[in-house]
Every structure is written in C-alpha cells, then in structure tokens.
Scaffold this motif. Structure first.
Motif, PDB file in Angstrom:
ATOM      1  N   MET A   5       0.753  -1.240   0.083  1.00 30.70           N
ATOM      2  CA  MET A   5      -0.141  -0.177  -0.066  1.00 30.70           C
ATOM      3  C   MET A   5       0.866   1.304  -0.120  1.00 30.70           C
ATOM      4  SD  MET A   5      -3.326   1.365   0.483  1.00 30.70           S
ATOM      5  CE  MET A   5      -4.061  -0.159   0.932  1.00 30.70           C
ATOM      6  N   TYR A   6       0.662   2.204  -0.925  1.00 29.16           N
ATOM      7  CA  TYR A   6       1.513   3.435  -0.839  1.00 29.16           C
ATOM      8  C   TYR A   6       0.346   4.656  -0.715  1.00 29.16           C
ATOM      9  CZ  TYR A   6       5.155   1.236  -3.083  1.00 29.16           C
ATOM     10  OH  TYR A   6       6.244   0.330  -3.791  1.00 29.16           O
ATOM     11  N   ILE A   7       0.972   5.846  -0.261  1.00 28.14           N
ATOM     12  CA  ILE A   7      -0.147   6.873   0.177  1.00 28.14           C
ATOM     13  C   ILE A   7       0.609   8.091  -0.697  1.00 28.14           C
ATOM     14  CG2 ILE A   7      -0.546   8.704   1.825  1.00 28.14           C
ATOM     15  CD1 ILE A   7      -1.517   5.849   2.526  1.00 28.14           C
ATOM     16  N   CYS A   8      -0.493   8.861  -1.148  1.00 30.54           N
ATOM     17  CA  CYS A   8      -0.457  10.129  -1.815  1.00 30.54           C
ATOM     18  C   CYS A   8      -0.759  11.137  -0.749  1.00 30.54           C
ATOM     19  CB  CYS A   8      -1.027  10.027  -3.347  1.00 30.54           C
ATOM     20  SG  CYS A   8      -0.614  11.366  -4.292  1.00 30.54           S
ATOM     21  N   PHE A   9       0.044  12.058  -0.687  1.00 32.52           N
ATOM     22  CA  PHE A   9      -0.280  12.846   0.384  1.00 32.52           C
ATOM     23  C   PHE A   9      -0.205  14.335  -0.247  1.00 32.52           C
ATOM     24  CE2 PHE A   9       1.074  15.654   3.843  1.00 32.52           C
ATOM     25  CZ  PHE A   9       0.279  15.525   5.059  1.00 32.52           C
ATOM     26  N   ALA A  10      -1.530  14.889   0.012  1.00 27.81           N
ATOM     27  CA  ALA A  10      -1.315  16.560  -0.472  1.00 27.81           C
ATOM     28  C   ALA A  10      -1.555  17.411   0.583  1.00 27.81           C
ATOM     29  CB  ALA A  10      -2.291  16.671  -1.521  1.00 27.81           C
ATOM     30  N   GLU A  11      -0.748  18.605   0.559  1.00 23.41           N
ATOM     31  CA  GLU A  11      -1.024  19.582   1.863  1.00 23.41           C
ATOM     32  C   GLU A  11      -1.202  20.826   1.330  1.00 23.41           C
ATOM     33  OE1 GLU A  11       0.744  22.733   4.246  1.00 23.41           O
ATOM     34  OE2 GLU A  11       1.847  21.368   2.424  1.00 23.41           O
ATOM     35  N   TYR A  12      -1.986  21.713   1.687  1.00 20.87           N
ATOM     36  CA  TYR A  12      -2.307  23.064   1.304  1.00 20.87           C
ATOM     37  C   TYR A  12      -3.167  23.915   2.359  1.00 20.87           C
ATOM     38  CZ  TYR A  12      -6.312  20.433  -0.226  1.00 20.87           C
ATOM     39  OH  TYR A  12      -7.373  19.450  -0.261  1.00 20.87           O
ATOM     40  N   ARG A  13      -3.046  25.291   2.068  1.00 25.61           N
ATOM     41  CA  ARG A  13      -4.031  25.943   3.021  1.00 25.61           C
ATOM     42  C   ARG A  13      -5.124  26.552   2.132  1.00 25.61           C
ATOM     43  NH1 ARG A  13      -3.470  27.899   7.865  1.00 25.61           N
ATOM     44  NH2 ARG A  13      -1.310  27.262   7.879  1.00 25.61           N
ATOM     45  N   ILE A  14      -6.230  26.926   2.676  1.00 28.26           N
ATOM     46  CA  ILE A  14      -7.330  27.451   1.965  1.00 28.26           C
ATOM     47  C   ILE A  14      -7.656  28.689   2.657  1.00 28.26           C
ATOM     48  CG2 ILE A  14      -9.894  27.179   1.591  1.00 28.26           C
ATOM     49  CD1 ILE A  14      -8.172  25.247  -0.016  1.00 28.26           C
ATOM     50  N   LYS A  15      -7.897  29.785   1.995  1.00 31.35           N
ATOM     51  CA  LYS A  15      -8.162  30.937   2.556  1.00 31.35           C
ATOM     52  C   LYS A  15      -9.424  30.760   3.107  1.00 31.35           C
ATOM     53  CE  LYS A  15      -6.521  33.211  -1.860  1.00 31.35           C
ATOM     54  NZ  LYS A  15      -6.871  33.765  -3.142  1.00 31.35           N
ATOM     55  N   ALA A  16      -9.768  31.457   4.110  1.00 33.23           N
ATOM     56  CA  ALA A  16     -10.748  31.708   5.280  1.00 33.23           C
ATOM     57  C   ALA A  16     -11.927  31.876   4.412  1.00 33.23           C
ATOM     58  CB  ALA A  16     -10.544  32.464   6.150  1.00 33.23           C
ATOM     59  N   GLU A  17     -12.016  32.796   3.556  1.00 35.41           N
ATOM     60  CA  GLU A  17     -13.217  33.340   2.766  1.00 35.41           C
ATOM     61  C   GLU A  17     -13.602  32.173   1.648  1.00 35.41           C
ATOM     62  OE1 GLU A  17      -9.752  35.549   0.632  1.00 35.41           O
ATOM     63  OE2 GLU A  17     -10.312  35.079   2.890  1.00 35.41           O
ATOM     64  N   ASN A  18     -12.813  31.165   1.546  1.00 37.24           N
ATOM     65  CA  ASN A  18     -13.292  30.339   0.445  1.00 37.24           C
ATOM     66  C   ASN A  18     -13.352  29.040   1.279  1.00 37.24           C
ATOM     67  OD1 ASN A  18     -10.775  31.683  -1.163  1.00 37.24           O
ATOM     68  ND2 ASN A  18     -13.068  31.568  -2.099  1.00 37.24           N
ATOM     69  N   LYS A  19     -13.357  28.934   2.404  1.00 36.09           N
ATOM     70  CA  LYS A  19     -13.567  27.561   3.176  1.00 36.09           C
ATOM     71  C   LYS A  19     -14.818  26.808   2.909  1.00 36.09           C
ATOM     72  CE  LYS A  19     -12.873  25.259   7.625  1.00 36.09           C
ATOM     73  NZ  LYS A  19     -12.556  25.401   9.147  1.00 36.09           N
ATOM     74  N   ASN A  20     -16.068  27.667   3.017  1.00 35.36           N
ATOM     75  CA  ASN A  20     -17.128  26.863   2.644  1.00 35.36           C
ATOM     76  C   ASN A  20     -17.062  25.997   1.342  1.00 35.36           C
ATOM     77  OD1 ASN A  20     -18.111  27.215   5.229  1.00 35.36           O
ATOM     78  ND2 ASN A  20     -19.114  28.943   5.020  1.00 35.36           N
ATOM     79  N   GLU A  21     -16.745  26.928   0.348  1.00 30.89           N
ATOM     80  CA  GLU A  21     -16.938  26.610  -0.983  1.00 30.89           C
ATOM     81  C   GLU A  21     -16.095  25.252  -1.263  1.00 30.89           C
ATOM     82  OE1 GLU A  21     -16.304  28.588  -5.335  1.00 30.89           O
ATOM     83  OE2 GLU A  21     -15.735  29.540  -3.825  1.00 30.89           O
ATOM     84  N   TRP A  23      -8.482  29.068  -4.370  1.00 31.64           N
ATOM     85  CA  TRP A  23      -8.847  29.332  -2.816  1.00 31.64           C
ATOM     86  C   TRP A  23      -7.450  29.062  -1.983  1.00 31.64           C
ATOM     87  CZ3 TRP A  23     -12.320  24.815  -4.049  1.00 31.64           C
ATOM     88  CH2 TRP A  23     -13.620  25.271  -4.872  1.00 31.64           C
ATOM     89  N   VAL A  24      -6.307  28.687  -2.565  1.00 29.59           N
ATOM     90  CA  VAL A  24      -5.155  28.543  -1.901  1.00 29.59           C
ATOM     91  C   VAL A  24      -4.048  29.757  -1.958  1.00 29.59           C
ATOM     92  CG1 VAL A  24      -2.766  27.212  -1.951  1.00 29.59           C
ATOM     93  CG2 VAL A  24      -5.071  25.999  -2.668  1.00 29.59           C
ATOM     94  N   PRO A  25      -3.802  30.225  -0.997  1.00 33.39           N
ATOM     95  CA  PRO A  25      -2.915  31.315  -0.870  1.00 33.39           C
ATOM     96  C   PRO A  25      -1.543  31.125  -1.815  1.00 33.39           C
ATOM     97  CG  PRO A  25      -3.674  31.177   1.399  1.00 33.39           C
ATOM     98  CD  PRO A  25      -4.195  29.939   0.514  1.00 33.39           C
ATOM     99  N   GLY A  26      -1.335  31.930  -2.750  1.00 35.71           N
ATOM    100  CA  GLY A  26      -0.144  31.654  -3.511  1.00 35.71           C
ATOM    101  C   GLY A  26      -0.470  30.589  -4.780  1.00 35.71           C
ATOM    102  N   GLY A  27      -1.755  29.964  -4.988  1.00 37.38           N
ATOM    103  CA  GLY A  27      -2.061  29.573  -5.773  1.00 37.38           C
ATOM    104  C   GLY A  27      -1.523  27.990  -6.079  1.00 37.38           C
TER     105      GLY A  27
END
Length: 95
Positions: A1-17, A76-80
């Motif tokens: 089993m392998y894992i693909c892991f993604a990490e990012y921040r979402i702008k607060a104003e776009n969190k619900n979307e 929605w990610v600061p810095g795109g």
C-alpha cells in the motif's frame, strides 16, 4: 500500500466553497480522506491510498495537472497552485 499525500492552506473566505467541493471529490474517490489541522485551521491534507507506486504517482500527476478538475481549488489557496504540495510515500521495511 502506498500513500499519495497533498497539503495546502485554504483561504478562510473560501473554506465553505472548498468543503462543498471536496465532499464531492470524496464521494467520487473512495481512496481519498481529507483532514483539517486542529492547530492550524484552514490547513488541509489529503491522504490517498494506492495499491502501487504507479497508482500513487498517477494520483499525484492528476492532483498537479493544470487541466485537472482539481485545478479550480488553486484559486482558494494563498499563492495558488504552487502552494499545493503533493508527495508519494511507501511503506517502510526493516533492513
């Protein structure tokens, strides 16, 4: 089993979307699990389970492809898209 892991921040104003968007993605991909940081709100990680290195690398390629349906969340990610980090992990074995 392998894992693909993604990490990012979402702008607060776009969190619900984002949450609505990612729920649709989770419904379409049973191998996908998404978590939000408890110490850092709006910091998200995706954990994708893959049966092989090739499958994990395909997931990684899809997540980073500029033509992917995932690309819309880059706004929605600061810095795109450059701030969406994706890695593949493999199981460890004793030497």
């Amino acid at each position: 089993m392998y894992i693909c892991f993604a990490e990012y921040r979402i702008k607060a104003e776009n969190k619900n979307e984002y949450l609505h968007f990612v729920e649709q993605k989770k419904a379409a991909h049973s191998a996908l699990h998404v978590y939000e940081g408890t110490d850092q709100p709006e910091l998200f990680v995706e954990v994708w389970q893959a049966e092989s290195l090739e499958e994990a690398e395909q997931i990684k390629e899809e997540r980073l492809n500029e033509r992917s349906s995932w690309r819309q969340m880059a706004d929605w990610v600061p810095g795109g898209a450059a701030k969406v980090h994706v890695w593949t992990f493999k199981p460890i074995t004793a030497p």
